[in-house]
Design an enzyme around this catalytic site. Structure first.
Site, PDB file in Angstrom:
ATOM      1  N   LYS A  67       3.511  -4.385   4.351  1.00  0.00           N
ATOM      2  CA  LYS A  67       5.206  -4.690   4.015  1.00  0.00           C
ATOM      3  C   LYS A  67       5.666  -3.472   3.680  1.00  0.00           C
ATOM      4  O   LYS A  67       5.144  -2.456   3.458  1.00  0.00           O
ATOM      5  CB  LYS A  67       5.026  -5.876   2.615  1.00  0.00           C
ATOM      6  CG  LYS A  67       4.429  -5.079   1.319  1.00  0.00           C
ATOM      7  CD  LYS A  67       4.602  -6.129   0.368  1.00  0.00           C
ATOM      8  CE  LYS A  67       4.220  -5.513  -1.083  1.00  0.00           C
ATOM      9  NZ  LYS A  67       4.496  -6.546  -1.999  1.00  0.00           N
ATOM     10  N   GLU A  86      -4.283 -10.878 -12.647  1.00  0.00           N
ATOM     11  CA  GLU A  86      -3.005  -9.994 -12.144  1.00  0.00           C
ATOM     12  C   GLU A  86      -2.283 -10.694 -11.251  1.00  0.00           C
ATOM     13  O   GLU A  86      -2.746 -11.338 -10.266  1.00  0.00           O
ATOM     14  CB  GLU A  86      -3.258  -8.581 -12.133  1.00  0.00           C
ATOM     15  CG  GLU A  86      -4.239  -8.323 -10.746  1.00  0.00           C
ATOM     16  CD  GLU A  86      -3.526  -8.050  -9.501  1.00  0.00           C
ATOM     17  OE1 GLU A  86      -2.102  -7.927  -9.418  1.00  0.00           O
ATOM     18  OE2 GLU A  86      -4.029  -8.170  -8.488  1.00  0.00           O
ATOM     19  N   ARG A  88      -3.936  -2.419   4.675  1.00  0.00           N
ATOM     20  CA  ARG A  88      -5.107  -3.431   4.783  1.00  0.00           C
ATOM     21  C   ARG A  88      -4.757  -4.904   5.578  1.00  0.00           C
ATOM     22  O   ARG A  88      -3.623  -5.229   4.895  1.00  0.00           O
ATOM     23  CB  ARG A  88      -5.762  -3.486   3.390  1.00  0.00           C
ATOM     24  CG  ARG A  88      -6.896  -2.518   3.285  1.00  0.00           C
ATOM     25  CD  ARG A  88      -7.176  -2.411   1.745  1.00  0.00           C
ATOM     26  NE  ARG A  88      -6.270  -2.010   0.804  1.00  0.00           N
ATOM     27  CZ  ARG A  88      -6.455  -2.339  -0.663  1.00  0.00           C
ATOM     28  NH1 ARG A  88      -7.572  -2.738  -1.089  1.00  0.00           N
ATOM     29  NH2 ARG A  88      -5.392  -1.915  -1.305  1.00  0.00           N
ATOM     30  N   CYS A 109      -4.690  -8.818  -0.215  1.00  0.00           N
ATOM     31  CA  CYS A 109      -4.795 -10.135  -1.066  1.00  0.00           C
ATOM     32  C   CYS A 109      -4.372 -11.263  -0.369  1.00  0.00           C
ATOM     33  O   CYS A 109      -5.785 -12.057  -0.512  1.00  0.00           O
ATOM     34  CB  CYS A 109      -3.637  -9.870  -2.141  1.00  0.00           C
ATOM     35  SG  CYS A 109      -3.552  -8.483  -3.059  1.00  0.00           S
ATOM     36  N   LYS A 138     -12.071  11.171  -7.150  1.00  0.00           N
ATOM     37  CA  LYS A 138     -10.575  10.605  -7.607  1.00  0.00           C
ATOM     38  C   LYS A 138     -10.427  10.862  -8.866  1.00  0.00           C
ATOM     39  O   LYS A 138      -9.229  11.144  -9.168  1.00  0.00           O
ATOM     40  CB  LYS A 138     -11.149   8.902  -7.189  1.00  0.00           C
ATOM     41  CG  LYS A 138      -9.836   8.248  -7.128  1.00  0.00           C
ATOM     42  CD  LYS A 138     -10.262   6.986  -6.922  1.00  0.00           C
ATOM     43  CE  LYS A 138      -9.324   6.052  -6.875  1.00  0.00           C
ATOM     44  NZ  LYS A 138      -9.875   4.386  -6.597  1.00  0.00           N
TER      45      LYS A 138
HETATM   46  C1  UGA Z   1       0.403 -10.509  -3.577  1.00  0.00           C
HETATM   47  C2  UGA Z   1       1.110 -11.655  -4.620  1.00  0.00           C
HETATM   48  O1  UGA Z   1       2.483 -11.750  -4.054  1.00  0.00           O
HETATM   49  C3  UGA Z   1       0.915 -11.093  -5.768  1.00  0.00           C
HETATM   50  O2  UGA Z   1       1.423 -11.824  -6.934  1.00  0.00           O
HETATM   51  C4  UGA Z   1      -0.515 -10.712  -6.108  1.00  0.00           C
HETATM   52  O3  UGA Z   1      -0.885 -10.213  -7.491  1.00  0.00           O
HETATM   53  C5  UGA Z   1      -1.236  -9.821  -5.462  1.00  0.00           C
HETATM   54  O4  UGA Z   1      -1.048 -10.316  -4.010  1.00  0.00           O
HETATM   55  C6  UGA Z   1      -2.766  -9.928  -5.578  1.00  0.00           C
HETATM   56  O5  UGA Z   1      -3.502 -10.843  -5.392  1.00  0.00           O
HETATM   57  O6  UGA Z   1      -3.147  -8.685  -5.896  1.00  0.00           O
HETATM   58  P1  UGA Z   1       0.796  -8.473  -2.207  1.00  0.00           P
HETATM   59  O7  UGA Z   1      -0.227  -8.612  -1.295  1.00  0.00           O
HETATM   60  O8  UGA Z   1       1.238  -7.170  -2.850  1.00  0.00           O
HETATM   61  O9  UGA Z   1       1.095  -9.454  -3.626  1.00  0.00           O
HETATM   62  O10 UGA Z   1       2.289  -8.650  -1.441  1.00  0.00           O
HETATM   63  P2  UGA Z   1       3.422  -9.667  -1.192  1.00  0.00           P
HETATM   64  O11 UGA Z   1       4.693  -9.144  -1.704  1.00  0.00           O
HETATM   65  O12 UGA Z   1       2.906 -11.086  -1.765  1.00  0.00           O
HETATM   66  O13 UGA Z   1       3.189 -10.319   0.545  1.00  0.00           O
HETATM   67  C7  UGA Z   1       2.262 -10.550   0.977  1.00  0.00           C
HETATM   68  C8  UGA Z   1       2.416 -10.558   2.707  1.00  0.00           C
HETATM   69  O14 UGA Z   1       3.267 -11.651   2.675  1.00  0.00           O
HETATM   70  C9  UGA Z   1       3.389  -9.579   3.295  1.00  0.00           C
HETATM   71  O15 UGA Z   1       2.645  -9.217   4.570  1.00  0.00           O
HETATM   72  C10 UGA Z   1       4.706 -10.076   3.491  1.00  0.00           C
HETATM   73  O16 UGA Z   1       5.293  -9.339   4.473  1.00  0.00           O
HETATM   74  C11 UGA Z   1       4.561 -11.319   3.789  1.00  0.00           C
HETATM   75  N1  UGA Z   1       5.485 -12.391   3.142  1.00  0.00           N
HETATM   76  C12 UGA Z   1       5.901 -12.328   2.074  1.00  0.00           C
HETATM   77  C13 UGA Z   1       6.211 -12.872   4.459  1.00  0.00           C
HETATM   78  O17 UGA Z   1       6.040 -12.803   5.614  1.00  0.00           O
HETATM   79  N2  UGA Z   1       7.136 -13.721   4.012  1.00  0.00           N
HETATM   80  C14 UGA Z   1       7.641 -13.828   2.726  1.00  0.00           C
HETATM   81  O18 UGA Z   1       8.561 -14.597   2.350  1.00  0.00           O
HETATM   82  C15 UGA Z   1       7.145 -13.396   1.626  1.00  0.00           C
END
Ligand code: UGA
Length: 432
Positions: free
Chosen positions: A320, A151, A327, A260, A35
């Site tokens: 997303k 974070e 994952r 996450c 990596k």
């Molecule tokens: C999430 C958090 O939003 C971040 O603040 C955090 O830092 C991160 O986890 C982490 O702990 O590292 P992430 O997993 O990248 O970020 O993605 P999100 O945008 O939060 O979406 C998570 C899931 O929820 C996706 O599957 C998305 O499609 C879903 N989602 C999100 C919904 O079904 N509805 C919504 O209104 C928003």
């Protein structure tokens, strides 16, 4: 400032690149030689908009370097960010052996004051354990501070989230560490919340769990809307204008996924249980999320009557949009269940197909949404990529065997799709 970032996964790489871009001298460390070699050659192991340019720019400016030599990096830098993986064990608890290992190495080699910043998502009390480990192995009896700096980056918009954060949380116990962290983050002009270490750790658990609960809540409302004939999009809009509620994360869909939320909610339920608190609310959040994917498959079944022998085109595999991350992607459970019931699956995703091939077998991977629609009995939207929002319905109609669109992300206006001659099933809205 001189910063070592240990672990070049998603969080580590973004953190390292962004701190370098802010003018710091950053050394990114990883035990994975392959990596590091790739990173040195400008090959980025993750898909994240903007990261490649940022890494290259800062590498050329000699502010960002990559190495496998942890000990050297520790000696050279005053601030050490620990961004190593904390994968779930079979019990659901986080495996903290990588964190412990880094703490021991830091203790053994440090010969001047260091600030050790925990950035990996870890259970509450990890900071305390890291400090204890460093005290136990502190060969040169050097002064140090442990800081928790969780974070809040989202995949797909990680750089902008890092550079324009809503807030920065810093859990620390001394004025000296507080001043160093303040200086480090000052250029971002964001509110910095200073707390004790345990509160900072809980802020991270609580934030992710709250957002996951918000999603399960709106998905439950969507189910009530379906039963009552209401429209969840209107309900979310009506709720969202209330500043105490807010419109964000009220998008009903097939459930949350990713590296996450599922893992963090699981871990928080486990940590709470261990401390003697039965976190029933979060258990319900998990249950609703699991059911949501099953309900979605039942919706497809209801429209097709029999799934066995049908061809289903899936649009979107990543958990997303704007990421290739598979994952805990909802697409995995949905596709596996459809396959169990005898469906033939064709699928397209703009970025995640290589990773999907590792987890989803017997799928015909297509090169475009149109190829996925060809001869399909149903076209199913699982991820809300922008690319899917402007499809040529006329073209799709010629290709499909049966004119059915099942939309797990509500990306279309039902009347428009109906006007194009399709049956359209979405989430928390009337079927048309
Ligand atoms: C999430 C958090 O939003 C971040 O603040 C955090 O830092 C991160 O986890 C982490 O702990 O590292 P992430 O997993 O990248 O970020 O993605 P999100 O945008 O939060 O979406 C998570 C899931 O929820 C996706 O599957 C998305 O499609 C879903 N989602 C999100 C919904 O079904 N509805 C919504 O209104 C928003």
């Amino acid at each position: 400032m001189k910063i070592a970032v240990v672990g070049t996964g998603y969080v580590g790489l973004v953190t390292g690149a962004c701190f370098a871009d802010m003018g710091n001298e950053v050394i990114c460390v990883d035990i994975d030689k392959d990596k590091i070699k790739k990173l040195e050659n400008g090959i980025i192991p993750i898909y994240e908009p903007g990261i490649e340019e940022m890494v290259m720019r800062n590498k050329h400016a000699k502010r960002l370097s990559f190495t496998t030599e942890l000990k050297e990096a520790i000696k050279k830098c005053q601030i050490i960010f620990v961004c190593v993986g904390t994968p779930p064990k079979e019990s659901g608890e986080a495996d903290l052996s990588y964190v412990e290992n880094v703490a021991r190495v830091i203790a053994e080699v440090m010969d001047s004051y260091k600030v050790i910043v925990e950035k990996s998502t870890v259970p509450v009390e990890t900071g305390q354990q890291v400090a204890k480990t460093i005290r136990n192995y502190n060969v040169h009896k050097v002064e140090f501070d442990v800081v928790s700096n969780p974070e809040f980056l989202r995949e797909g918009s990680a750089i902008s989230d890092f550079m324009h954060p809503d807030r920065i949380v810093v859990g620390c116990e001394t004025e000296k560490a507080k001043e160093i962290m303040r200086e480090l983050y000052e250029p971002l002009h964001a509110p910095i919340i200073f707390t004790d270490i345990k509160s900072a750790e809980i802020i991270k658990h609580a934030s992710n769990s709250f957002l996951a609960t918000k999603i399960s809540f709106i998905n439950s409302i969507a189910n009530i809307c379906e039963l009552s004939g209401a429209d969840v999009e209107k309900v979310a809009e009506g709720m969202g204008y209330d500043k105490r509620i807010g419109r964000h994360f009220l998008n009903a869909g097939v459930g949350y996924g990713g590296s996450c939320f599922p893992k963090d909610v699981d871990a928080f339920v486990g940590i709470a249980g261990k401390m003697g608190y039965d976190f029933k609310l979060l258990k319900a959040t998990q249950e609703v999320n699991n059911q949501q994917k099953k309900r979605f498959v039942r919706k497809i079944e209801k429209s097709l009557w029999i799934i066995k022998g049908k061809t289903i085109g899936i649009l979107g595999l990543a958990f997303k949009p704007n990421t290739d991350d598979m994952r805990s992607a909802p697409s995995i459970d949905i596709i596996k269940e459809l396959q169990n019931e005898g469906a033939k699956i064709k699928a397209y995703d703009p970025e995640a197909m290589e990773k999907a091939k590792e987890v989803l077998k017997d799928v015909e991977y297509c090169t475009s949404p149109y190829e996925a629609a060809k001869d399909a009995d149903a076209l199913v939207i699982v991820t809300d990529w922008n690319e899917f929002k402007e499809l040529d319905f006329k073209k799709i109609k010629v290709l499909m065997r049966h004119f059915l669109i099942v939309d797990g992300r509500n990306i279309y206006d039902p009347q428009k799709v109906k006007g194009e001659g399709f049956n359209y099933i979405s989430i928390g809205r009337k079927d048309v």
